[in-house]
Design a protein around this motif. Sequence first.
Motif, PDB file in Angstrom:
ATOM      1  N   GLY A 183     -20.371  -5.158  25.162  1.00 55.00           N
ATOM      2  CA  GLY A 183     -20.258  -6.304  24.262  1.00 55.00           C
ATOM      3  C   GLY A 183     -20.135  -5.903  22.808  1.00 55.00           C
ATOM      4  O   GLY A 183     -19.392  -6.518  22.034  1.00 55.00           O
ATOM      5  N   ILE A 184     -20.861  -4.857  22.402  1.00 55.17           N
ATOM      6  CA  ILE A 184     -20.804  -4.410  21.006  1.00 55.17           C
ATOM      7  C   ILE A 184     -19.391  -3.935  20.659  1.00 55.17           C
ATOM      8  O   ILE A 184     -18.857  -4.252  19.594  1.00 55.17           O
ATOM      9  N   THR A 185     -18.786  -3.184  21.558  1.00 60.20           N
ATOM     10  CA  THR A 185     -17.421  -2.693  21.317  1.00 60.20           C
ATOM     11  C   THR A 185     -16.446  -3.840  21.139  1.00 60.20           C
ATOM     12  O   THR A 185     -15.555  -3.795  20.282  1.00 60.20           O
ATOM     13  N   MET A 186     -16.610  -4.890  21.914  1.00 62.09           N
ATOM     14  CA  MET A 186     -15.685  -6.015  21.852  1.00 62.09           C
ATOM     15  C   MET A 186     -15.744  -6.711  20.495  1.00 62.09           C
ATOM     16  O   MET A 186     -14.719  -7.073  19.926  1.00 62.09           O
ATOM     17  N   GLU A 187     -16.942  -6.893  19.959  1.00 60.40           N
ATOM     18  CA  GLU A 187     -17.066  -7.595  18.676  1.00 60.40           C
ATOM     19  C   GLU A 187     -16.449  -6.800  17.535  1.00 60.40           C
ATOM     20  O   GLU A 187     -15.928  -7.382  16.579  1.00 60.40           O
ATOM     21  N   PHE A 188     -16.494  -5.472  17.618  1.00 60.43           N
ATOM     22  CA  PHE A 188     -15.895  -4.664  16.553  1.00 60.43           C
ATOM     23  C   PHE A 188     -14.379  -4.861  16.460  1.00 60.43           C
ATOM     24  O   PHE A 188     -13.781  -4.644  15.411  1.00 60.43           O
ATOM     25  N   GLN A 189     -13.758  -5.273  17.557  1.00 59.00           N
ATOM     26  CA  GLN A 189     -12.300  -5.404  17.563  1.00 59.00           C
ATOM     27  C   GLN A 189     -11.799  -6.528  16.657  1.00 59.00           C
ATOM     28  O   GLN A 189     -10.637  -6.523  16.254  1.00 59.00           O
ATOM     29  N   PHE A 190     -12.662  -7.492  16.335  1.00 53.96           N
ATOM     30  CA  PHE A 190     -12.228  -8.530  15.410  1.00 53.96           C
ATOM     31  C   PHE A 190     -11.880  -7.928  14.047  1.00 53.96           C
ATOM     32  O   PHE A 190     -10.977  -8.397  13.361  1.00 53.96           O
ATOM     33  N   GLY A 191     -12.591  -6.882  13.678  1.00 51.15           N
ATOM     34  CA  GLY A 191     -12.297  -6.241  12.402  1.00 51.15           C
ATOM     35  C   GLY A 191     -11.209  -5.194  12.490  1.00 51.15           C
ATOM     36  O   GLY A 191     -10.416  -5.034  11.561  1.00 51.15           O
ATOM     37  N   PHE A 244     -15.881 -18.542  12.120  1.00 50.59           N
ATOM     38  CA  PHE A 244     -16.092 -17.787  13.347  1.00 50.59           C
ATOM     39  C   PHE A 244     -17.275 -16.831  13.224  1.00 50.59           C
ATOM     40  O   PHE A 244     -17.987 -16.582  14.203  1.00 50.59           O
ATOM     41  N   GLY A 245     -17.487 -16.305  12.023  1.00 45.04           N
ATOM     42  CA  GLY A 245     -18.562 -15.334  11.845  1.00 45.04           C
ATOM     43  C   GLY A 245     -19.953 -15.936  11.920  1.00 45.04           C
ATOM     44  O   GLY A 245     -20.912 -15.246  12.289  1.00 45.04           O
ATOM     45  N   ALA A 246     -20.092 -17.230  11.583  1.00 46.63           N
ATOM     46  CA  ALA A 246     -21.420 -17.852  11.551  1.00 46.63           C
ATOM     47  C   ALA A 246     -22.110 -17.854  12.913  1.00 46.63           C
ATOM     48  O   ALA A 246     -23.247 -17.370  13.037  1.00 46.63           O
ATOM     49  N   PRO A 247     -21.493 -18.373  13.977  1.00 44.63           N
ATOM     50  CA  PRO A 247     -22.186 -18.344  15.274  1.00 44.63           C
ATOM     51  C   PRO A 247     -22.415 -16.930  15.805  1.00 44.63           C
ATOM     52  O   PRO A 247     -23.421 -16.675  16.473  1.00 44.63           O
ATOM     53  N   LEU A 248     -21.502 -15.987  15.493  1.00 44.56           N
ATOM     54  CA  LEU A 248     -21.717 -14.608  15.940  1.00 44.56           C
ATOM     55  C   LEU A 248     -22.925 -13.994  15.241  1.00 44.56           C
ATOM     56  O   LEU A 248     -23.707 -13.260  15.857  1.00 44.56           O
ATOM     57  N   ALA A 249     -23.089 -14.292  13.950  1.00 44.15           N
ATOM     58  CA  ALA A 249     -24.245 -13.778  13.221  1.00 44.15           C
ATOM     59  C   ALA A 249     -25.543 -14.373  13.755  1.00 44.15           C
ATOM     60  O   ALA A 249     -26.546 -13.668  13.929  1.00 44.15           O
ATOM     61  N   ILE A 250     -25.537 -15.673  14.034  1.00 43.80           N
ATOM     62  CA  ILE A 250     -26.726 -16.327  14.577  1.00 43.80           C
ATOM     63  C   ILE A 250     -27.061 -15.760  15.955  1.00 43.80           C
ATOM     64  O   ILE A 250     -28.231 -15.554  16.289  1.00 43.80           O
ATOM     65  N   GLU A 251     -26.024 -15.491  16.750  1.00 39.36           N
ATOM     66  CA  GLU A 251     -26.243 -14.912  18.076  1.00 39.36           C
ATOM     67  C   GLU A 251     -26.947 -13.565  17.961  1.00 39.36           C
ATOM     68  O   GLU A 251     -27.898 -13.268  18.698  1.00 39.36           O
TER      69      GLU A 251
END
Length: 540
Positions: A72-80, A94-101
Amino acid sequence: MIIDEVVDLSRLQFALTAMYHFLFVPLTLGLAFLLAIMESLYVMTNKQVYKDMCKFWGKLFAINFALGVTTGITMEFQFGTNWAYYSHYVGDIFGAPLAIEGLMAFFLESTLVGLMFFGWDRLSKRQHLAVTWLVAIGSNMSALWILIANGWMQHPIGAEFNYETMRMEMVSFAEVMFNPVAQVKFVHTVAAGYVTGSIFVLAISSYYLLKKRDLPFARRSFSVAAAFGMASILSVLVLGDESGYEVGDVQKVKLAAIEAEWETHPAPAAFTAFGIPDSENMETHFAVRIPYVMGIIATRSLDEQVTGIIDLKAEHEVRIRNGMMAFGLLEKLRAGELTEEERAIYEEHKSDIGYGMLLKRYTDDIPNASEAMIAKAVDDSIPAVGPLFWNFRVMVGLGFLMLGAIGLAFYQSCKQKVDEKPWLLKGLMFILPAPWIAILCGWFVAEYGRQPWTIAEVLPTYMSASSLSVGELWFSIILICGFYTVALVVEMFLMFRFARLGPSSLKTGRYHFEQGQQQQQEAAFDAAVTAPAKETPSNA
């Protein structure tokens, strides 16, 4: 074109990463709640077998959880790395719910999971039960915030385009959070995870029952999983119906593609149970249709029609032309050159700017795009029908197959005749892959059906990718797939190993000690019996 290849490879990489990751997520969601239920039974009854169930299934949960976090960590890095313009354009929302998660759910789950595994002798029964329930709740909260972010991509509300910054900006966090598409996706997804966990436990318990080993453990695990699975599979089907209604309400293109609905037919629309879609001729060969069903699912009525692809393309052409006009006025607006009349025209058509940007694939001069370019953009506005049509039907078919299997398991469990039905036990082992296949088909329908958009009707996929080279993308794809394949093989090896060892492995040391004592006692008994027999002749 090189840019097309970069976009396609970026999509391929993200799809592979997401599919690998989602091999672990559903089982985490399902097993977490099953562990909480099993431990609740232990606290209420004080029976050791339920504690053994928690520890054994918890061991399999831990293996799956660790690898799920890694992927999961690898997948989130792909947005950048792979989707830089996407991150720039909608990062505020999009970043707000990911940060809260990350701050709320993931830290809750990952912190307490250590207490759950190592706190058996350090916490009281009720304290440990509370920790286990918090781990289960944390895993679901993590899914909630991820799906809120994904739901916004499907139905972007609570945000507006700022022409000064050329970005989307959040105007209502409440609308983003309570997005109806996100809420339906959340309950449907977690219910599918519960089904996955239930079938996982049912299949392994069936193996023990067939082998006639660890029977008290296997029977109780089977019963808990059957009851939980029955509630879960019914929820999946009901919530899937609700999801179909939301798609029909806000994603008409996806619905038409799923159904291969080429033309708009009089209400109520029929459901195509089987057929062979022909995109070139816009018709479905050998179609087997069930009257009324699609109209009821998509519109909750018998008098509302489901719009066909041909009519949707005509609507999209109008919106593309409006978007061209609005895009041209946007440039003048930023330069401060708009008249009041032009400003009114811009406000009327600014919601179609995303459709205008579909032309960016063919020209940088969007306001002056040719008719041929407009025609290509119109064709691009509809996703490929065949893959959506078949993936949806595989998902639904497997859903009903699992309903039948879990229903039989629940019925036989209630009658306490599971041991007498080897055909059922073998069937449950055979359908073990079914929930994963169904879930991956469902995610394919959800994400591929959104094309050509990353953010529906706002940002085309073509414009979202980073400026990477083809070589860089192939290198990262090969690297990620290689690493993920190793991780998957490791998980499968560990899962099979501990499943074969079974719950007896929890007390291996004690069992070996008891077995050694028994062997010593048997040897002593044999010596005591045989010794006098040897002495009898001499005594005689």
